[in-house]
Design a protein around this motif. Sequence first.
Motif, PDB file in Angstrom:
ATOM      1  N   LEU A 130      44.480  43.745  43.580  1.00  0.00           N
ATOM      2  CA  LEU A 130      43.503  42.786  43.075  1.00  0.00           C
ATOM      3  C   LEU A 130      44.110  41.732  42.164  1.00  0.00           C
ATOM      4  O   LEU A 130      43.586  40.624  42.059  1.00  0.00           O
ATOM      5  N   GLY A 131      45.206  42.083  41.471  1.00  0.00           N
ATOM      6  CA  GLY A 131      45.797  41.172  40.497  1.00  0.00           C
ATOM      7  C   GLY A 131      45.396  41.569  39.091  1.00  0.00           C
ATOM      8  O   GLY A 131      44.588  42.470  38.867  1.00  0.00           O
ATOM      9  N   PHE A 132      45.996  40.886  38.098  1.00  0.00           N
ATOM     10  CA  PHE A 132      45.753  41.205  36.700  1.00  0.00           C
ATOM     11  C   PHE A 132      44.450  40.559  36.217  1.00  0.00           C
ATOM     12  O   PHE A 132      43.828  39.767  36.892  1.00  0.00           O
ATOM     13  N   GLY A 133      44.069  40.921  34.997  1.00  0.00           N
ATOM     14  CA  GLY A 133      42.840  40.391  34.403  1.00  0.00           C
ATOM     15  C   GLY A 133      41.897  41.522  34.037  1.00  0.00           C
ATOM     16  O   GLY A 133      41.887  42.571  34.677  1.00  0.00           O
ATOM     17  N   LYS A 134      41.099  41.299  32.992  1.00  0.00           N
ATOM     18  CA  LYS A 134      40.260  42.392  32.493  1.00  0.00           C
ATOM     19  C   LYS A 134      39.190  42.822  33.479  1.00  0.00           C
ATOM     20  O   LYS A 134      38.823  44.009  33.530  1.00  0.00           O
ATOM     21  N   TYR A 135      38.675  41.895  34.294  1.00  0.00           N
ATOM     22  CA  TYR A 135      37.641  42.283  35.248  1.00  0.00           C
ATOM     23  C   TYR A 135      38.223  43.130  36.375  1.00  0.00           C
ATOM     24  O   TYR A 135      37.555  44.046  36.882  1.00  0.00           O
ATOM     25  N   ASN A 136      39.442  42.843  36.783  1.00  0.00           N
ATOM     26  CA  ASN A 136      40.104  43.680  37.776  1.00  0.00           C
ATOM     27  C   ASN A 136      40.447  45.047  37.197  1.00  0.00           C
ATOM     28  O   ASN A 136      40.416  46.061  37.908  1.00  0.00           O
ATOM     29  N   VAL A 137      40.790  45.091  35.904  1.00  0.00           N
ATOM     30  CA  VAL A 137      41.043  46.371  35.238  1.00  0.00           C
ATOM     31  C   VAL A 137      39.763  47.206  35.217  1.00  0.00           C
ATOM     32  O   VAL A 137      39.786  48.412  35.473  1.00  0.00           O
ATOM     33  N   ILE A 138      38.635  46.574  34.918  1.00  0.00           N
ATOM     34  CA  ILE A 138      37.346  47.275  34.905  1.00  0.00           C
ATOM     35  C   ILE A 138      37.050  47.861  36.276  1.00  0.00           C
ATOM     36  O   ILE A 138      36.664  49.036  36.402  1.00  0.00           O
ATOM     37  N   LEU A 139      37.216  47.052  37.320  1.00  0.00           N
ATOM     38  CA  LEU A 139      36.929  47.513  38.674  1.00  0.00           C
ATOM     39  C   LEU A 139      37.857  48.658  39.076  1.00  0.00           C
ATOM     40  O   LEU A 139      37.413  49.669  39.639  1.00  0.00           O
ATOM     41  N   ALA A 140      39.150  48.503  38.763  1.00  0.00           N
ATOM     42  CA  ALA A 140      40.133  49.527  39.130  1.00  0.00           C
ATOM     43  C   ALA A 140      39.852  50.844  38.425  1.00  0.00           C
ATOM     44  O   ALA A 140      39.833  51.915  39.052  1.00  0.00           O
ATOM     45  N   LEU A 141      39.614  50.792  37.120  1.00  0.00           N
ATOM     46  CA  LEU A 141      39.344  52.023  36.369  1.00  0.00           C
ATOM     47  C   LEU A 141      37.990  52.615  36.756  1.00  0.00           C
ATOM     48  O   LEU A 141      37.840  53.840  36.816  1.00  0.00           O
ATOM     49  N   GLY A 142      37.001  51.748  37.001  1.00  0.00           N
ATOM     50  CA  GLY A 142      35.685  52.241  37.402  1.00  0.00           C
ATOM     51  C   GLY A 142      35.760  53.055  38.685  1.00  0.00           C
ATOM     52  O   GLY A 142      35.186  54.147  38.778  1.00  0.00           O
ATOM     53  N   VAL A 143      36.482  52.543  39.678  1.00  0.00           N
ATOM     54  CA  VAL A 143      36.639  53.268  40.943  1.00  0.00           C
ATOM     55  C   VAL A 143      37.422  54.561  40.725  1.00  0.00           C
ATOM     56  O   VAL A 143      37.094  55.611  41.291  1.00  0.00           O
ATOM     57  N   ALA A 144      38.453  54.488  39.889  1.00  0.00           N
ATOM     58  CA  ALA A 144      39.281  55.674  39.633  1.00  0.00           C
ATOM     59  C   ALA A 144      38.506  56.771  38.922  1.00  0.00           C
ATOM     60  O   ALA A 144      38.832  57.960  39.057  1.00  0.00           O
ATOM     61  N   PHE A 145      37.467  56.414  38.165  1.00  0.00           N
ATOM     62  CA  PHE A 145      36.704  57.401  37.403  1.00  0.00           C
ATOM     63  C   PHE A 145      35.521  57.987  38.172  1.00  0.00           C
ATOM     64  O   PHE A 145      34.876  58.920  37.698  1.00  0.00           O
ATOM     65  N   VAL A 146      35.222  57.439  39.353  1.00  0.00           N
ATOM     66  CA  VAL A 146      34.068  57.922  40.129  1.00  0.00           C
ATOM     67  C   VAL A 146      34.162  59.417  40.445  1.00  0.00           C
ATOM     68  O   VAL A 146      33.174  60.152  40.270  1.00  0.00           O
ATOM     69  N   PRO A 147      35.302  59.935  40.925  1.00  0.00           N
ATOM     70  CA  PRO A 147      35.353  61.355  41.320  1.00  0.00           C
ATOM     71  C   PRO A 147      34.985  62.333  40.211  1.00  0.00           C
ATOM     72  O   PRO A 147      34.334  63.352  40.483  1.00  0.00           O
ATOM     73  N   SER A 148      35.394  62.070  38.978  1.00  0.00           N
ATOM     74  CA  SER A 148      35.111  63.009  37.894  1.00  0.00           C
ATOM     75  C   SER A 148      33.605  63.115  37.633  1.00  0.00           C
ATOM     76  O   SER A 148      33.075  64.220  37.431  1.00  0.00           O
ATOM     77  N   TYR A 149      32.904  61.981  37.653  1.00  0.00           N
ATOM     78  CA  TYR A 149      31.455  62.009  37.467  1.00  0.00           C
ATOM     79  C   TYR A 149      30.755  62.637  38.675  1.00  0.00           C
ATOM     80  O   TYR A 149      29.779  63.380  38.521  1.00  0.00           O
ATOM     81  N   GLY A 216      47.767  45.673  32.450  1.00  0.00           N
ATOM     82  CA  GLY A 216      46.348  45.595  32.142  1.00  0.00           C
ATOM     83  C   GLY A 216      45.942  44.183  31.762  1.00  0.00           C
ATOM     84  O   GLY A 216      46.210  43.219  32.484  1.00  0.00           O
ATOM     85  N   VAL A 217      45.307  44.066  30.594  1.00  0.00           N
ATOM     86  CA  VAL A 217      44.853  42.764  30.099  1.00  0.00           C
ATOM     87  C   VAL A 217      46.059  41.898  29.760  1.00  0.00           C
ATOM     88  O   VAL A 217      47.024  42.354  29.150  1.00  0.00           O
ATOM     89  N   LYS A 218      46.004  40.660  30.155  1.00  0.00           N
ATOM     90  CA  LYS A 218      47.100  39.724  29.927  1.00  0.00           C
ATOM     91  C   LYS A 218      46.661  38.608  28.990  1.00  0.00           C
ATOM     92  O   LYS A 218      45.479  38.245  28.941  1.00  0.00           O
ATOM     93  N   PRO A 219      47.605  38.026  28.210  1.00  0.00           N
ATOM     94  CA  PRO A 219      47.277  36.864  27.377  1.00  0.00           C
ATOM     95  C   PRO A 219      46.704  35.746  28.242  1.00  0.00           C
ATOM     96  O   PRO A 219      47.078  35.630  29.415  1.00  0.00           O
ATOM     97  N   PRO A 220      45.792  34.924  27.715  1.00  0.00           N
ATOM     98  CA  PRO A 220      45.394  34.834  26.293  1.00  0.00           C
ATOM     99  C   PRO A 220      44.375  35.870  25.839  1.00  0.00           C
ATOM    100  O   PRO A 220      44.018  35.889  24.679  1.00  0.00           O
ATOM    101  N   ASP A 221      43.867  36.732  26.746  1.00  0.00           N
ATOM    102  CA  ASP A 221      42.973  37.802  26.306  1.00  0.00           C
ATOM    103  C   ASP A 221      43.729  38.735  25.365  1.00  0.00           C
ATOM    104  O   ASP A 221      44.926  39.001  25.559  1.00  0.00           O
ATOM    105  N   VAL A 222      43.031  39.245  24.363  1.00  0.00           N
ATOM    106  CA  VAL A 222      43.650  40.101  23.360  1.00  0.00           C
ATOM    107  C   VAL A 222      43.320  41.549  23.677  1.00  0.00           C
ATOM    108  O   VAL A 222      42.178  41.891  23.957  1.00  0.00           O
ATOM    109  N   SER A 223      44.339  42.411  23.637  1.00  0.00           N
ATOM    110  CA  SER A 223      44.155  43.824  23.914  1.00  0.00           C
ATOM    111  C   SER A 223      44.933  44.651  22.907  1.00  0.00           C
ATOM    112  O   SER A 223      46.065  44.292  22.540  1.00  0.00           O
ATOM    113  N   LEU A 224      44.346  45.759  22.449  1.00  0.00           N
ATOM    114  CA  LEU A 224      45.025  46.622  21.494  1.00  0.00           C
ATOM    115  C   LEU A 224      46.285  47.225  22.092  1.00  0.00           C
ATOM    116  O   LEU A 224      47.317  47.343  21.420  1.00  0.00           O
ATOM    117  N   GLY A 225      46.210  47.621  23.369  1.00  0.00           N
ATOM    118  CA  GLY A 225      47.379  48.206  24.023  1.00  0.00           C
ATOM    119  C   GLY A 225      48.520  47.214  24.137  1.00  0.00           C
ATOM    120  O   GLY A 225      49.691  47.558  23.887  1.00  0.00           O
TER     121      GLY A 225
END
Length: 270
Positions: A130-149, A216-225
């Motif tokens: 999908l490429g970098f960016g916070k929205y792609n991170v959300i989508l990627a992690l959201g799909v990855a977390f589906v099985p546990s729920y 994950g999140v890339k500049p100019p977005d700010v991320s703690l990690g």
Amino acid sequence: MLLNEKKNHYLRTGLILTGLMTALALVGCVWTPYSPTAMSGSEKFLAPCLRHLFGTDNFGRDIFSRVLAGAGTTFFISAATVCIGAAAGTLVGAFTGYFGGWLDEALMRVNDAVTAFPSILLALVFISLLGFGKYNVILALGVAFVPSYARVIRSEFARHREMNYVKSARLMGAGHLRIMFLHILPNTRQVLLPTLVIGFNNAVLAEASMSYLGIGVKPPDVSLGYMLSESQSYMARAPWYMLTVGGVIVLLILGVSLLGEGLQQKEWGR
């Protein structure tokens, strides 16, 4: 008595820490003392002071402002990840647990196949597509977390579908969807609520880890990690950079972990 005190202690401490971190993130979404991206060549590596509570970084940016903005980004990504994972996982778990049969077998085998991969690795695959960016991170992690729920909800629906209140609803002519989402789902909240809190904690860790690794999140977005990764290079020259960012991440994860632990013990102690 001692167990109740321990449960209350976990809940109180978790609520206080999570509340403080949530307030920090919400403030960061609407206000920061300085622009998180504003650079100043004359104010590089300033130690914490009244003007800059957490000091400044290698570009002269105010670390406190960046922590506020980064906490807001982390909360947004984690909350959105949990919403996607929980919504999709609940649908999969509800249908497989309630109906069983070939649907349960087929979807659970897919679920097992996805679960075989670590969440971070699976998210990395999605990010590479999908490429970098916070929205792609959300989508990627959201799909990855589906099985546990899905697995948690499936077990609850499978347990409840043969209970008397469900049989009574069927006898009264209630449809499958009504039984699933108006009768059974509300009765899974004792298990679902702690699972959501733990999932949020895992999402915070996953987002911070991905940003730390540079995927994950890339500049100019700010991320703690990303800030924590950046601060490593200046550990000796500006130790406050790493300590303040790392401290915020630790407090956030600790607060949510204690809250989840308290909720779990509260339900187990009933």
